[in-house]
Each structure stands twice: as C-alpha cells, then as structure tokens.
Design a protein around this motif. Structure first.
Motif, PDB file in Angstrom:
ATOM      1  N   GLU A 256      17.107   0.282   8.822  1.00 28.68           N
ATOM      2  CA  GLU A 256      16.339   1.317   8.138  1.00 28.68           C
ATOM      3  C   GLU A 256      16.179   0.921   6.683  1.00 28.68           C
ATOM      4  O   GLU A 256      17.133   0.499   6.033  1.00 28.68           O
ATOM      5  CB  GLU A 256      17.039   2.672   8.242  1.00 28.68           C
ATOM      6  CG  GLU A 256      16.285   3.810   7.568  1.00 28.68           C
ATOM      7  CD  GLU A 256      16.945   5.178   7.790  1.00 28.68           C
ATOM      8  OE1 GLU A 256      16.447   6.172   7.221  1.00 28.68           O
ATOM      9  OE2 GLU A 256      17.953   5.237   8.511  1.00 28.68           O
ATOM     10  N   CYS A 257      14.942   1.043   6.172  1.00 30.48           N
ATOM     11  CA  CYS A 257      14.669   0.655   4.790  1.00 30.48           C
ATOM     12  C   CYS A 257      14.040   1.820   4.048  1.00 30.48           C
ATOM     13  O   CYS A 257      12.949   2.279   4.424  1.00 30.48           O
ATOM     14  CB  CYS A 257      13.740  -0.557   4.757  1.00 30.48           C
ATOM     15  SG  CYS A 257      13.506  -1.271   3.110  1.00 30.48           S
ATOM     16  N   PRO A 258      14.704   2.340   3.018  1.00 32.33           N
ATOM     17  CA  PRO A 258      14.135   3.465   2.272  1.00 32.33           C
ATOM     18  C   PRO A 258      12.913   3.044   1.477  1.00 32.33           C
ATOM     19  O   PRO A 258      12.786   1.879   1.080  1.00 32.33           O
ATOM     20  CB  PRO A 258      15.283   3.877   1.338  1.00 32.33           C
ATOM     21  CG  PRO A 258      16.100   2.637   1.168  1.00 32.33           C
ATOM     22  CD  PRO A 258      16.005   1.897   2.476  1.00 32.33           C
ATOM     23  N   ILE A 259      12.004   3.983   1.249  1.00 35.69           N
ATOM     24  CA  ILE A 259      10.847   3.692   0.416  1.00 35.69           C
ATOM     25  C   ILE A 259      11.280   3.646  -1.049  1.00 35.69           C
ATOM     26  O   ILE A 259      12.387   4.087  -1.398  1.00 35.69           O
ATOM     27  CB  ILE A 259       9.727   4.733   0.606  1.00 35.69           C
ATOM     28  CG1 ILE A 259      10.193   6.106   0.095  1.00 35.69           C
ATOM     29  CG2 ILE A 259       9.280   4.807   2.045  1.00 35.69           C
ATOM     30  CD1 ILE A 259       9.055   7.070  -0.138  1.00 35.69           C
ATOM     31  N   ILE A 260      10.422   3.109  -1.904  1.00 31.02           N
ATOM     32  CA  ILE A 260      10.678   3.087  -3.348  1.00 31.02           C
ATOM     33  C   ILE A 260       9.825   4.178  -3.980  1.00 31.02           C
ATOM     34  O   ILE A 260       8.588   4.101  -3.939  1.00 31.02           O
ATOM     35  CB  ILE A 260      10.322   1.715  -3.946  1.00 31.02           C
ATOM     36  CG1 ILE A 260      11.161   0.615  -3.289  1.00 31.02           C
ATOM     37  CG2 ILE A 260      10.531   1.724  -5.462  1.00 31.02           C
ATOM     38  CD1 ILE A 260      10.737  -0.792  -3.700  1.00 31.02           C
ATOM     39  N   PRO A 261      10.434   5.212  -4.547  1.00 30.54           N
ATOM     40  CA  PRO A 261       9.632   6.302  -5.143  1.00 30.54           C
ATOM     41  C   PRO A 261       8.822   5.791  -6.340  1.00 30.54           C
ATOM     42  O   PRO A 261       9.346   5.080  -7.200  1.00 30.54           O
ATOM     43  CB  PRO A 261      10.694   7.309  -5.593  1.00 30.54           C
ATOM     44  CG  PRO A 261      11.930   6.967  -4.801  1.00 30.54           C
ATOM     45  CD  PRO A 261      11.876   5.477  -4.615  1.00 30.54           C
ATOM     46  N   VAL A 262       7.548   6.138  -6.362  1.00 36.41           N
ATOM     47  CA  VAL A 262       6.676   5.755  -7.476  1.00 36.41           C
ATOM     48  C   VAL A 262       5.720   6.901  -7.766  1.00 36.41           C
ATOM     49  O   VAL A 262       5.551   7.811  -6.955  1.00 36.41           O
ATOM     50  CB  VAL A 262       5.850   4.481  -7.157  1.00 36.41           C
ATOM     51  CG1 VAL A 262       6.746   3.291  -6.931  1.00 36.41           C
ATOM     52  CG2 VAL A 262       4.935   4.714  -5.961  1.00 36.41           C
ATOM     53  N   LYS A 263       5.078   6.844  -8.915  1.00 41.14           N
ATOM     54  CA  LYS A 263       3.990   7.759  -9.216  1.00 41.14           C
ATOM     55  C   LYS A 263       2.719   7.138  -8.659  1.00 41.14           C
ATOM     56  O   LYS A 263       2.156   6.208  -9.241  1.00 41.14           O
ATOM     57  CB  LYS A 263       3.867   7.990 -10.721  1.00 41.14           C
ATOM     58  CG  LYS A 263       2.791   9.017 -11.079  1.00 41.14           C
ATOM     59  CD  LYS A 263       2.738   9.282 -12.575  1.00 41.14           C
ATOM     60  CE  LYS A 263       1.664  10.324 -12.899  1.00 41.14           C
ATOM     61  NZ  LYS A 263       1.586  10.599 -14.356  1.00 41.14           N
ATOM     62  N   ALA A 264       2.275   7.631  -7.518  1.00 38.48           N
ATOM     63  CA  ALA A 264       1.167   6.994  -6.799  1.00 38.48           C
ATOM     64  C   ALA A 264      -0.169   7.233  -7.483  1.00 38.48           C
ATOM     65  O   ALA A 264      -0.477   8.347  -7.899  1.00 38.48           O
ATOM     66  CB  ALA A 264       1.129   7.493  -5.362  1.00 38.48           C
ATOM     67  N   VAL A 265      -0.960   6.171  -7.585  1.00 44.30           N
ATOM     68  CA  VAL A 265      -2.333   6.242  -8.082  1.00 44.30           C
ATOM     69  C   VAL A 265      -3.304   6.211  -6.910  1.00 44.30           C
ATOM     70  O   VAL A 265      -4.251   6.996  -6.837  1.00 44.30           O
ATOM     71  CB  VAL A 265      -2.619   5.080  -9.051  1.00 44.30           C
ATOM     72  CG1 VAL A 265      -4.099   5.050  -9.444  1.00 44.30           C
ATOM     73  CG2 VAL A 265      -1.732   5.194 -10.283  1.00 44.30           C
ATOM     74  N   ASN A 266      -3.066   5.297  -5.974  1.00 43.25           N
ATOM     75  CA  ASN A 266      -3.924   5.146  -4.792  1.00 43.25           C
ATOM     76  C   ASN A 266      -3.055   4.675  -3.632  1.00 43.25           C
ATOM     77  O   ASN A 266      -2.512   3.564  -3.679  1.00 43.25           O
ATOM     78  CB  ASN A 266      -5.045   4.141  -5.072  1.00 43.25           C
ATOM     79  CG  ASN A 266      -6.038   4.025  -3.927  1.00 43.25           C
ATOM     80  OD1 ASN A 266      -5.913   4.693  -2.913  1.00 43.25           O
ATOM     81  ND2 ASN A 266      -7.027   3.167  -4.104  1.00 43.25           N
ATOM     82  N   CYS A 298       6.187  -4.389  -2.019  1.00 42.44           N
ATOM     83  CA  CYS A 298       4.738  -4.593  -2.139  1.00 42.44           C
ATOM     84  C   CYS A 298       3.976  -3.282  -1.928  1.00 42.44           C
ATOM     85  O   CYS A 298       3.002  -3.003  -2.630  1.00 42.44           O
ATOM     86  CB  CYS A 298       4.266  -5.638  -1.134  1.00 42.44           C
ATOM     87  SG  CYS A 298       4.726  -7.340  -1.552  1.00 42.44           S
ATOM     88  N   ALA A 299       4.422  -2.478  -0.966  1.00 50.89           N
ATOM     89  CA  ALA A 299       3.773  -1.192  -0.721  1.00 50.89           C
ATOM     90  C   ALA A 299       3.883  -0.280  -1.937  1.00 50.89           C
ATOM     91  O   ALA A 299       2.922   0.413  -2.302  1.00 50.89           O
ATOM     92  CB  ALA A 299       4.391  -0.525   0.503  1.00 50.89           C
ATOM     93  N   ALA A 300       5.049  -0.281  -2.580  1.00 55.43           N
ATOM     94  CA  ALA A 300       5.255   0.560  -3.757  1.00 55.43           C
ATOM     95  C   ALA A 300       4.384   0.110  -4.919  1.00 55.43           C
ATOM     96  O   ALA A 300       3.775   0.928  -5.619  1.00 55.43           O
ATOM     97  CB  ALA A 300       6.729   0.531  -4.158  1.00 55.43           C
ATOM     98  N   GLU A 304       0.782   2.015  -7.021  1.00 58.43           N
ATOM     99  CA  GLU A 304       0.669   2.229  -8.463  1.00 58.43           C
ATOM    100  C   GLU A 304      -0.674   1.743  -9.030  1.00 58.43           C
ATOM    101  O   GLU A 304      -0.948   1.929 -10.212  1.00 58.43           O
ATOM    102  CB  GLU A 304       1.803   1.499  -9.181  1.00 58.43           C
ATOM    103  CG  GLU A 304       3.177   2.055  -8.867  1.00 58.43           C
ATOM    104  CD  GLU A 304       4.297   1.237  -9.453  1.00 58.43           C
ATOM    105  OE1 GLU A 304       5.310   1.818  -9.874  1.00 58.43           O
ATOM    106  OE2 GLU A 304       4.158  -0.012  -9.498  1.00 58.43           O
ATOM    107  N   ASN A 305      -1.511   1.129  -8.179  1.00 66.01           N
ATOM    108  CA  ASN A 305      -2.753   0.525  -8.651  1.00 66.01           C
ATOM    109  C   ASN A 305      -3.978   1.158  -8.011  1.00 66.01           C
ATOM    110  O   ASN A 305      -3.907   1.676  -6.897  1.00 66.01           O
ATOM    111  CB  ASN A 305      -2.749  -0.972  -8.338  1.00 66.01           C
ATOM    112  CG  ASN A 305      -1.759  -1.748  -9.199  1.00 66.01           C
ATOM    113  OD1 ASN A 305      -2.061  -2.103 -10.330  1.00 66.01           O
ATOM    114  ND2 ASN A 305      -0.570  -2.017  -8.663  1.00 66.01           N
TER     115      ASN A 305
END
Length: 312
Positions: A256-266, A298-300, A304-305
């Motif tokens: 199991e791999c947790p996601i990396i929290p980010v402020k999503a742009v797209n 890479c997903a995180a 952000e972009n």
C-alpha cells in the motif's frame, strides 16, 4: 539508457482553460489558456521525456485534417512521435480549471466515427502485425493505455500485448473491460494498472461496494481481490483510488502506498503520470515498492501543474 514505447489509440488535442471561477449560464472569461498533445499514453510519454530526455517513442493515430497541430506540439515536448493518419480530426478535450473552487472539469469531444475502408483495414493489419512489433522490439518497456475507438479491431490490444510480452519486454496495460479480458486470453501483462472502479467492473462484475459495507470492510475486500488476482496471474496489479492510498500486489504480495498531499491545480493525467513514474523506476531497478513511490511522486507533481502530464 532504457527505452520506452508509449502507445495511445485515443490521442487528443487537450485545451486547458483557467478561470477565476466558472459559472453556468453566464459568460466566463478565462485567465489563461494552453493546448497540448494529449491522451493517456501521450501524457505518460511527456513525463518520461522529462525524467530522461530522448528515452521515449510515442505512437498515435492522428486525424488527417489536424495532425500537423498534434505533430508540432509533440515535437515541442520531445515525444519522438510516430503516427498513422486516419480520416477526420484528432479529437479534442477541454479542461476547465476553476481557481476559486479548486476543481477540474474535463469535456471530451468525440469525433464522428468513420466507416473503416479496405485500405484502412490493410493499414491496420500492417501496423499491428509489422510496424508496432518492430518498434516494440527496439524498446525495453511498453505502455499501452486508454480506450480503443471502435474503428480499431477487437484484436488490436491483445495483438500488441502479445507482441510485447512475447518479446520479453516489460508491458504495462492501463485499460480495462473487454480489451483487458481478451488480452489475458493470449498473454499476461507484466503490470496491470487501473482504478478501483475499473478493477471491480472488469474482474468482479460488481459495483464499488454495497451500501451495507463499511469503508474498512470494502477496503479489506478490495485488498483480498487484488492479492488473489495478482497471485493467479503471477504479475503486478496496481489499483489507484483517487485521493486514497494506492493498493497493489506483486505475485500476491500486497503493498500500500499513500498519496502525497498537494494543493492541486489540475488533476488531469495524474494516473498517466503515475504510470510513467512507476514504469520508469521499475524498468531500471525492478524494485516494486520503490516504483510505487516514484509513480506516486510523479502523480503529485503533475497535480501541481496546469499542463497534463508534467512534473516541471
């Protein structure tokens, strides 16, 4: 340098428009606008090109009316494009970014389906039986992702998969349903990466979970199903779950791999970006858990972009 081959039958001209806010039934004026060569495997190819320049070759069918637009954009992103011209236009997708709400809305505009001619079917056979296998043989890893438009033969995805697996290449399949089930009749992809809904609909013929199940019960059931299927197929199965952690198994061994929290742009192409990061790392290191972390990273970065399929 390892070499990667990304195959996308659902190529797209992606128009991304940023608004301060989007209001239905009102005139909305954009703040920013961009257009990119896109489609699931194309987005992955762009990430791979950013991870290591000149490591990727990308195949797409492109509409004869606007293929030059796609070709220009692909060259700008170093996608090393090869393509087959088909009747009509390459389809377009419109992504609306609402900065106030922080939402991503994607509008997919499907082109009218053309009737395959004898010449098209001849070109398709040449592509599937000769040209793509040659390119597959020149690369270390192959990624086939996205939906198969109905003009293409039902045998297209199984033939590509069989060519890749038969040549001993690492093969990542990011498609589901009938195409994946037909593929499994002729070979087993090294990696199957799909989302939770796709996994359940393909292998379990059931909805995400029943209303009577708690979240923990549903997750435990999903883990069990992934482990079972991975053990049965003797391969890697990765199931992404949006904002929840990713579940995966290699030969039945769960991770199991947790996601990396980010402020999503797209959030468009986060799954495609995961594919690129995972495949890149796994091709170099064969380390399953390290590859999960690279894919997640890479997903995180992509989220952000503005540009779909980017980590820069």
């Amino acid at each position: 340098m390892k070499k990667f081959f990304c195959i996308c039958f659902s190529s797209t001209l992606q128009r991304t428009i940023t608004f301060n806010s989007v209001q239905l039934e009102h005139v909305n004026r954009s703040e920013q606008y961009r257009i990119d060569a896109s489609g699931k495997a194309v987005n992955s190819a762009r990430i791979l090109a950013q991870l290591e320049r000149d490591c990727v070759t990308t195949f797409c069918p492109l509409g004869i009316n606007n293929y030059k637009d796609f070709e220009f954009l692909a060259k700008k992103d170093n996608l090393n494009l090869m393509f087959m011209k088909i009747p009509g236009n390459t389809r377009e997708c419109w992504t609306l970014l609402d900065k106030t709400k922080g939402t991503t809305t994607e509008l997919v505009v499907s082109e009218p389906v053309f009737k395959p001619t004898k010449e098209f079917k001849r070109q398709e056979r040449q592509l599937l039986q000769v040209e793509l296998p040659i390119y597959i043989g020149k690369n270390d890893a192959v990624l086939l992702a996205g939906s198969r438009p109905s003009v293409w033969s039902d045998e297209a995805y199984p033939l590509i998969a069989k060519a890749a697996v038969g040549a001993g290449k690492i093969f990542l399949a990011d498609y589901h349903g009938k195409d994946l089930l037909e593929t499994l009749k002729v070979c087993t992809p090294t990696i199957i990466k799909i989302n939770e809904e796709e996994f359940l609909s393909t292998f379990c013929d059931k909805q995400k979970h029943s209303e009577s199940e708690s979240k923990s019960e549903s997750e435990e059931q999903l883990k069990s199903l992934i482990i079972q299927k991975s053990k049965e197929l003797k391969n890697i199965i990765i199931v992404t779950r949006g904002t929840e952690s990713t579940f995966a198994a290699k030969n039945g061994d769960f991770a199991e791999c947790p996601i990396i929290p980010v402020k999503a742009v797209n959030t468009t192409a986060c799954g495609d970006s995961f594919n690129a990061g995972f495949l890149y790392e796994y091709t170099y290191s064969s380390n399953f858990e390290k590859a999960l972390k690279k894919g997640t990273w890479c997903a995180a970065r992509n989220a952000e972009n503005e540009c779909p399929g980017t980590i820069q």
